[in-house]
Design a protein around this motif. Structure first.
Motif, short mmCIF file in Angstrom:
data_model
loop_
_atom_site.label_atom_id
_atom_site.label_comp_id
_atom_site.label_asym_id
_atom_site.label_seq_id
_atom_site.Cartn_x
_atom_site.Cartn_y
_atom_site.Cartn_z
N SER A 1 -12.72 -6.14 1.15
CA SER A 1 -11.56 -6.68 0.45
C SER A 1 -10.32 -5.82 0.65
CB SER A 1 -11.86 -6.77 -1.05
OG SER A 1 -11.95 -5.45 -1.61
N GLU A 2 -9.18 -6.35 0.16
CA GLU A 2 -7.94 -5.58 0.18
C GLU A 2 -8.07 -4.32 -0.67
OE1 GLU A 2 -4.67 -7.98 -0.98
OE2 GLU A 2 -4.78 -9.31 0.77
N GLU A 3 -8.83 -4.40 -1.77
CA GLU A 3 -9.04 -3.22 -2.62
C GLU A 3 -9.84 -2.17 -1.87
OE1 GLU A 3 -10.78 -5.57 -5.71
OE2 GLU A 3 -9.26 -4.90 -7.15
N ASP A 4 -10.85 -2.61 -1.12
CA ASP A 4 -11.61 -1.66 -0.31
C ASP A 4 -10.70 -0.96 0.69
OD1 ASP A 4 -14.25 -2.17 -1.35
OD2 ASP A 4 -14.26 -4.06 -0.25
N ALA A 5 -9.84 -1.74 1.35
CA ALA A 5 -8.93 -1.17 2.34
C ALA A 5 -7.95 -0.19 1.69
CB ALA A 5 -8.17 -2.29 3.04
N ALA A 6 -7.50 -0.51 0.47
CA ALA A 6 -6.56 0.37 -0.23
C ALA A 6 -7.21 1.70 -0.56
CB ALA A 6 -6.05 -0.31 -1.49
N TRP A 7 -8.48 1.67 -0.93
CA TRP A 7 -9.17 2.93 -1.26
C TRP A 7 -9.50 3.73 -0.01
CZ3 TRP A 7 -10.63 5.52 -5.77
CH2 TRP A 7 -10.05 4.99 -6.93
N ALA A 8 -9.75 3.04 1.07
CA ALA A 8 -9.93 3.76 2.34
C ALA A 8 -8.63 4.48 2.69
CB ALA A 8 -10.32 2.78 3.45
#
Length: 397
Positions: A101-108
């Protein structure tokens, strides 16, 4: 396994959305039931730190965190604590399932900004994945996706192999100041906050290192130092003292014998000795009305003559005046806004891992606030900072 101090262990943070299977992942990775598993969203509330031994990797601290997609007032507070766990994370494992998700990408991206390596892990592969999820994760994390099934315990040998290169760097307390076979005198006052006879952690680690290097150790107190020196056929090659006794020990140190302290040595092991040295130099510019932050890693009940809460503030006010304002925080408490402070003074941080201390140094540098540590502060305030051995500035003047 439990003998390895937490501050020396590899800290592995497990991050992901709610019900991505983070807790199940930890149980499968460690081959033990160490995390609570439930289908209920938000089962893991606050970060949970667990000392573990991962087969092939060694002593670690696993950080099980709340899902970073948590919602509501409590959810936002949980996410804040999850983000704070990044300060201690040596390597992040980003667990996702089905879709990246976009949230996963943001945390990466948060990890990349903090220079924390990220291993993307696609969990629940027995269920399947959305087309393009692995490719998106690899693009965001810069690494190949590891596919696992925590419930079926599939794919975890590959995870352990991927963790091998990230073992914590061996940083010796005495490696840059003591040679094999040296005679080292350790001056160790009795720790008033500990039961009689107990050594504090840096002292224990120092003794182990010196013995492993074949050094000769003479352990004394400040009161017995002079008589011990008189019995030496030749002066010791090095003296290491508790910083609190710096002034007394310096007066009794034979000419030409290098002197340092446990805290000064920890400045190099746990943080950045150069930054701390520059921070100590700014003490000369402090004025009445300035505000100083003292940060302790431990959350112990302070002793009557506590170094951070009593002794250092007293030395500072003796130099600057009673108008100096001193704030003290401990444990994980550390202000987000550092701008009110003219100086930050950190303890030796024997209970923190290096990543945690470096995170605080980065925050101080970003805020434009000098930072130093206890040992360098005391050496500066007693007028001997330029006369003690500091790793990176090896000569004692």
């Amino acid at each position: 396994m439990e003998q390895a101090p937490r501050g020396t262990r590899l800290h592995i943070g497990i991050f992901g959305r709610r019900n991505a299977g983070k807790s199940s992942f930890i149980n499968a990775l460690t081959e033990q039931d160490v995390a609570i598993v439930s289908e209920v969203l938000g089962t893991t509330a606050d970060p949970v730190y667990k000392n573990m031994e991962i087969r092939g990797v060694g002593p670690c601290v696993l950080i099980d965190t709340a899902g970073f997609d948590d919602i509501g007032t409590l959810g936002r507070q949980r996410v804040e604590k999850t983000e704070k766990a990044l300060d201690k994370t040596d390597i992040a494992i980003l667990v996702f399932t089905g879709v990246f998700s976009e949230e996963d990408a943001a945390w990466a991206d948060k990890c990349r900004t903090r220079k924390i390596p990220v291993l993307p892990v696609l969990n629940k592969t027995d269920i399947g994945e959305t087309e393009g999820a692995a490719e998106a994760a690899e693009a965001a994390c810069g690494r190949s996706v590891l596919r696992v099934s925590a419930t079926e315990k599939i794919g975890f040998e590959a995870v352990r192999q991927a963790l091998l290169p990230f073992g914590t760097e061996e940083r010796s307390i005495t490696g840059r100041v003591a040679k094999e076979g040296d005679h080292v005198m350790l001056v160790m006052p009795q720790d008033e906050s500990a039961p009689k006879g107990r050594l504090i952690l840096p002292q224990v680690q120092t003794i182990r290192e010196l013995l492993d290097r074949g050094c000769i150790i003479t352990a004394v107190t400040p009161e017995t130092m002079v008589s011990a020196l008189e019995k030496c056929a030749v002066p010791p090659d090095l003296i290491i003292t508790d910083s609190q006794a710096f002034q007394t020990v310096y007066k009794n140190t034979p000419s030409g014998v290098p002197l340092t302290s446990f805290s000064v040595l920890l400045a190099d092991v746990k943080g950045d000795a150069k930054v701390f040295l520059e921070g100590a130099a700014t003490i000369d510019g402090l004025q009445a009305g300035d505000r100083v932050l003292i940060a302790e890693a431990c959350t112990h009940a302070p002793a009557t003559e506590d170094i951070g809460r009593v002794k250092i503030p007293a030395l500072l006010r003796k130099r600057v005046g009673e108008g100096l304002r001193v704030d003290v925080v401990s444990g994980d408490d550390f202000p987000k806004d550092l701008s009110p402070y003219r100086l930050i003074i950190h303890c030796g941080a024997c209970m923190f891992n290096r990543r945690h201390v470096l995170s605080r140094i980065s925050a101080a540098v970003a805020a434009g606030v000098p930072i130093t540590n206890y040992g360098m502060t005391i050496a500066k305030l007693t007028g001997i900072l330029d006369k003690v051995v500091i790793p990176g500035r090896m000569e004692a003047k």
